[in-house]
Scaffold this active site. Structure first.
Site, PDB file in Angstrom:
ATOM      1  N   GLU A  62       0.846  -1.203   0.000  1.00 44.90           N
ATOM      2  CA  GLU A  62       0.000   0.000   0.000  1.00 44.90           C
ATOM      3  C   GLU A  62       0.879   1.249   0.000  1.00 44.90           C
ATOM      4  OE1 GLU A  62      -3.415   1.792   3.094  1.00 44.90           O
ATOM      5  OE2 GLU A  62      -1.950   0.313   3.770  1.00 44.90           O
ATOM      6  N   LYS A 128      -9.497   2.100  -1.636  1.00 41.39           N
ATOM      7  CA  LYS A 128      -9.712   1.457  -0.337  1.00 41.39           C
ATOM      8  C   LYS A 128     -11.103   1.781   0.207  1.00 41.39           C
ATOM      9  CE  LYS A 128      -7.244   1.003   4.110  1.00 41.39           C
ATOM     10  NZ  LYS A 128      -6.072   1.549   4.848  1.00 41.39           N
ATOM     11  N   CYS A 162      -5.129  -3.429   3.007  1.00 39.31           N
ATOM     12  CA  CYS A 162      -4.782  -3.352   4.431  1.00 39.31           C
ATOM     13  C   CYS A 162      -5.984  -3.572   5.344  1.00 39.31           C
ATOM     14  CB  CYS A 162      -4.109  -2.001   4.702  1.00 39.31           C
ATOM     15  SG  CYS A 162      -3.153  -1.942   6.248  1.00 39.31           S
TER      16      CYS A 162
END
Length: 280
Positions: A62, A128, A162
């Site tokens: 990321e 995300k 994540c």
């Protein structure tokens, strides 16, 4: 050399001989804090090495060129600079790549992960979906609203980033398309929660019967310690490749006969979706 591999012992739910459709690499980076140019040099060296070792794709963590920074005035891009530079690397070394970056979005930004093919063409850009509010990420980054699917060689992928790995509903949504057999999970996952990283990524692989390619960063980055633990997990939960606690690249052939696994152990068919809707 990478056409087949055989396990020493095989359970009733496992496939003894597996055709390797593609070879994937994950690059566990010690990211230079907010220094895109230094990190681009690392990425290019890693892409060259992975290509020489026969990898079809290399996945990076990321926010690959900055580390997990909320200094969006300095890091967020309006010109897709990171993607443009990554395209050049893909073309130069003939390798597909997944790379994290941040895009300007009004007063905030988007936490993006773009996947490119070996010719540098954009296959997907995922935003995300779950900004990490515990650290204040939601104050700087907007939520994504779409899943993504893309194909590299003969493997259909999706992406999560994540903190997304803590939300099994997201992965159920991904696996609803039964053609998806692998999910890239780039992260900047801190050392103090390293135990959660392994448990959650392995659970997402097992419960959805797909590959998880979990690629973290490592080292002290922006004052936070990261312990790595990047790994590739097979659809039955087996750890097939793992990084240590240093900057490194690891590889795995992706060729599990997922259709056979899913048909021989059809746990997905026993979901009670209407009941879940009644309690959520």
């Amino acid at each position: 050399m990478y056409n087949y591999y055989r396990r020493e012992s095989v359970s009733a739910l496992e496939v003894q001989i597996k055709v390797i459709y593609m070879k994937a690499a994950i690059f566990q980076m010690n990211i230079e804090w907010e220094d895109k140019e230094k990190n681009l040099l690392k990425v290019e060296r890693a892409a060259a090495e992975a290509s020489q070792n026969g990898a079809d794709v290399i996945f990076l963590p990321e926010m690959s060129l900055t580390g997990f920074s909320m200094n969006i005035k300095a890091t967020a891009e309006a010109d897709k600079y990171t993607v443009l530079r990554a395209q050049d690397i893909c073309r130069k070394y003939g390798i597909a790549m997944g790379i994290g970056w941040t895009e300007q979005c009004g007063a905030k930004a988007k936490n993006c992960y773009t996947v490119l093919d070996k010719r540098g063409r954009i296959l997907s850009t995922y935003v995300k979906i779950h900004p990490f509010s515990y650290s204040g990420e939601d104050k700087y980054f907007v939520k994504g609203e779409e899943l993504t699917e893309y194909k590299i060689e003969n493997t259909c992928f999706s992406t999560a980033i994540c903190y997304d790995v803590r939300f099994p509903e997201l992965f159920r949504g991904i696996s609803k398309n039964r053609l998806v057999t692998a999910v890239a999970v780039p992260a900047n996952w801190p050392q103090k929660r390293e135990g959660h990283w392994r448990v959650l990524t392995q659970a997402r692989a097992i419960e959805n019967q797909l590959y998880i390619l979990a690629v973290n960063c490592v080292g002290s980055i922006g004052g936070v310690s990261y312990s790595g633990g990047s790994c590739i997990i097979a659809p039955d939960g087996e750890l097939v490749a793992e990084c240590g606690n240093n900057e490194e690249i690891v590889y795995a052939g992706l060729g599990y006969d997922i259709e056979k696994l899913r048909s021989s152990f059809p746990v997905y068919n026993d979901r009670n979706v209407n009941f879940y809707k009644s309690i959520l």
